[in-house]
Design an enzyme around this catalytic site. Sequence first.
Site, PDB file in Angstrom:
ATOM      1  N   ASP A  13       9.632  17.096  23.725  1.00 49.81           N
ATOM      2  CA  ASP A  13      10.036  17.191  22.448  1.00 49.81           C
ATOM      3  C   ASP A  13       9.027  16.021  21.639  1.00 49.81           C
ATOM      4  O   ASP A  13      10.008  15.071  20.902  1.00 49.81           O
ATOM      5  CB  ASP A  13      11.434  17.201  22.131  1.00 49.81           C
ATOM      6  CG  ASP A  13      11.965  15.613  22.645  1.00 49.81           C
ATOM      7  OD1 ASP A  13      13.215  15.430  22.071  1.00 49.81           O
ATOM      8  OD2 ASP A  13      11.532  15.041  23.599  1.00 49.81           O
ATOM      9  N   ASP A  18       7.699  10.502  24.519  1.00 47.24           N
ATOM     10  CA  ASP A  18       7.168  11.698  25.319  1.00 47.24           C
ATOM     11  C   ASP A  18       5.641  11.589  25.140  1.00 47.24           C
ATOM     12  O   ASP A  18       4.873  11.904  26.295  1.00 47.24           O
ATOM     13  CB  ASP A  18       7.500  12.908  24.196  1.00 47.24           C
ATOM     14  CG  ASP A  18       8.985  13.377  24.310  1.00 47.24           C
ATOM     15  OD1 ASP A  18       9.546  12.394  23.427  1.00 47.24           O
ATOM     16  OD2 ASP A  18       9.621  14.118  25.022  1.00 47.24           O
ATOM     17  N   ASN A  42      13.766  15.675  19.198  1.00 49.15           N
ATOM     18  CA  ASN A  42      13.155  14.419  18.501  1.00 49.15           C
ATOM     19  C   ASN A  42      12.868  14.710  16.989  1.00 49.15           C
ATOM     20  O   ASN A  42      13.010  14.154  16.128  1.00 49.15           O
ATOM     21  CB  ASN A  42      12.013  13.718  19.082  1.00 49.15           C
ATOM     22  CG  ASN A  42      12.458  12.660  20.084  1.00 49.15           C
ATOM     23  OD1 ASN A  42      13.691  12.130  20.349  1.00 49.15           O
ATOM     24  ND2 ASN A  42      11.741  12.818  21.355  1.00 49.15           N
ATOM     25  N   THR A 127      11.425  16.354  29.238  1.00 49.99           N
ATOM     26  CA  THR A 127      11.688  15.067  28.895  1.00 49.99           C
ATOM     27  C   THR A 127      12.209  15.255  27.385  1.00 49.99           C
ATOM     28  O   THR A 127      12.105  14.265  26.596  1.00 49.99           O
ATOM     29  CB  THR A 127      10.159  14.031  28.711  1.00 49.99           C
ATOM     30  OG1 THR A 127       9.664  14.762  27.678  1.00 49.99           O
ATOM     31  CG2 THR A 127       9.590  13.947  29.855  1.00 49.99           C
ATOM     32  N   PHE A 169      20.688  11.192  24.293  1.00 55.73           N
ATOM     33  CA  PHE A 169      20.325  12.122  23.291  1.00 55.73           C
ATOM     34  C   PHE A 169      19.715  13.782  23.903  1.00 55.73           C
ATOM     35  O   PHE A 169      20.007  14.801  23.230  1.00 55.73           O
ATOM     36  CB  PHE A 169      19.076  11.758  22.505  1.00 55.73           C
ATOM     37  CG  PHE A 169      18.470  12.574  21.375  1.00 55.73           C
ATOM     38  CD1 PHE A 169      17.125  13.510  21.797  1.00 55.73           C
ATOM     39  CD2 PHE A 169      19.072  12.880  20.354  1.00 55.73           C
ATOM     40  CE1 PHE A 169      16.764  14.282  20.955  1.00 55.73           C
ATOM     41  CE2 PHE A 169      18.477  13.967  19.458  1.00 55.73           C
ATOM     42  CZ  PHE A 169      17.456  14.550  19.665  1.00 55.73           C
ATOM     43  N   ASN A 170      18.984  13.776  25.176  1.00 56.88           N
ATOM     44  CA  ASN A 170      18.523  15.189  25.243  1.00 56.88           C
ATOM     45  C   ASN A 170      19.588  15.987  25.879  1.00 56.88           C
ATOM     46  O   ASN A 170      19.452  17.115  25.406  1.00 56.88           O
ATOM     47  CB  ASN A 170      17.650  14.936  26.530  1.00 56.88           C
ATOM     48  CG  ASN A 170      16.236  14.242  26.252  1.00 56.88           C
ATOM     49  OD1 ASN A 170      15.686  14.394  24.992  1.00 56.88           O
ATOM     50  ND2 ASN A 170      15.513  13.446  27.016  1.00 56.88           N
ATOM     51  N   HIS A 254      11.943   5.754  28.365  1.00 58.17           N
ATOM     52  CA  HIS A 254      12.615   6.910  28.858  1.00 58.17           C
ATOM     53  C   HIS A 254      11.751   7.880  29.610  1.00 58.17           C
ATOM     54  O   HIS A 254      11.849   8.010  30.643  1.00 58.17           O
ATOM     55  CB  HIS A 254      13.321   7.447  27.771  1.00 58.17           C
ATOM     56  CG  HIS A 254      14.208   6.483  27.043  1.00 58.17           C
ATOM     57  ND1 HIS A 254      15.391   6.095  27.501  1.00 58.17           N
ATOM     58  CD2 HIS A 254      14.383   6.190  25.677  1.00 58.17           C
ATOM     59  CE1 HIS A 254      16.236   5.349  26.642  1.00 58.17           C
ATOM     60  NE2 HIS A 254      15.359   5.451  25.645  1.00 58.17           N
ATOM     61  N   ASP A 255      10.758   8.357  28.721  1.00 62.20           N
ATOM     62  CA  ASP A 255      10.043   9.667  29.276  1.00 62.20           C
ATOM     63  C   ASP A 255       9.020   9.383  30.468  1.00 62.20           C
ATOM     64  O   ASP A 255       8.557   9.881  31.292  1.00 62.20           O
ATOM     65  CB  ASP A 255       9.444  10.441  27.998  1.00 62.20           C
ATOM     66  CG  ASP A 255      10.691  11.081  27.222  1.00 62.20           C
ATOM     67  OD1 ASP A 255      10.274  11.310  26.090  1.00 62.20           O
ATOM     68  OD2 ASP A 255      11.719  11.246  27.638  1.00 62.20           O
TER      69      ASP A 255
HETATM   70  O1  RIB Z   1      17.522   9.581  25.187  1.00 57.47           O
HETATM   71  C1  RIB Z   1      16.172   9.391  25.219  1.00 57.47           C
HETATM   72  C2  RIB Z   1      15.311  10.777  24.996  1.00 57.47           C
HETATM   73  O2  RIB Z   1      15.764  11.276  23.885  1.00 57.47           O
HETATM   74  C3  RIB Z   1      13.927  10.555  25.274  1.00 57.47           C
HETATM   75  O3  RIB Z   1      13.260  11.736  25.947  1.00 57.47           O
HETATM   76  C4  RIB Z   1      13.558  10.499  23.820  1.00 57.47           C
HETATM   77  O4  RIB Z   1      12.323  11.018  23.503  1.00 57.47           O
HETATM   78  C5  RIB Z   1      14.434  11.406  23.243  1.00 57.47           C
HETATM   79  O5  RIB Z   1      14.061  12.827  23.277  1.00 57.47           O
HETATM   80 CA    CA Z   2      11.826  13.095  24.702  1.00 59.71          CA
END
Ligand code: RIB
Ligand code: CA
Length: 330
Positions: A13, A18, A42, A127, A169-170, A254-255
Amino acid sequence: MSHEPEPIVIDVDTGIDDALALLYACAAPAAEILGVSTVVGNVDLNAATRNTRAVLALAGRGDIPVWPGAASPLSSASADARHVHGESGLGHAVLPEPPEPASRTHAVDAIVAAAHAHAGRLILVATGPLTNVALAVMREPELPSLVKRFVIMGGAYAESGNVTPSAEFNIWHDPEAARIVFRAFGGVGGASMVAVGLDVTRKMTFDEKDVAAFAASAAGKPKGAALTRFIEDASRFYFERMEASQGRRHLVMHDPLAVAVALDPTLVETRRAAVDVETSGRLTTGATIADWRGQWGRLANTEVAVSVDAERARKMFFEAMLRLAEGRSR
Ligand code: RIB
Ligand code: CA
């Protein structure tokens, strides 16, 4: 670990991290990127798709197909993360309009086709929110037994969330989709999910000193200036947001960690558990619940990453960026 490049599909996203994950994959000798699918998260789908095409072009990999997917989550209305990734999704970075158009193949069709074409060998990484993957497992219930490895950046298992106290979030963006996916994987004969959650991603960060060190190492290299400019401008927005919200200028990788783990699972230690997703909690919607003690009596469906060699992962990331600066994407 095999030394032949492994076929991989990445579902993104594209937001800032990412984008860094895509750059990492483009420079990873172990990855044969079949394509990148995009999903709302996102930012909206069009922005995620455009950003993905632009980042692949920056890496010299405009040849990789970009398959647009879901423009809205399965769950009820959700919110984006532009406050973290900027209006465009790439922070302060500005990339030229990529020459190659997005593919006309839908992400779900592409993911299912890739799984059949590379049955038993495909590595699937997500991701972003799991909307595309949920639609894919609904389309092809055999998907979990067709993939070799399925890695997500998602969830918070013994850590607090980043959108609410309990949700990452994801997962939070499309909890219904996440629940479908967690319940589809890990059955008899099917691959488990490898969940790279906030428990480990929060341990892998970089700051302005790391960016400056990379800039110095990339100076004079064929793609050094463009890559440095992108990493500086994209990460600076993130640094500003983190400073405002947490008082610390750093970027949480994160990604990139999820992609790195997909290609080198030794980077993390995992613990098996049955994991399910809360979809209707007044305070806990989007929470990933790990049944560490087997109280549900269900088959474990997830390898939850519980520790990470963050230093090695960070070093691998910047070594990959240097390969890109030298013009050595796969
Ligand atoms: O919580 C972090 C995730 O949420 C990452 O993948 C960031 O890009 C958002 O999508
Ligand atoms: Ca992401």
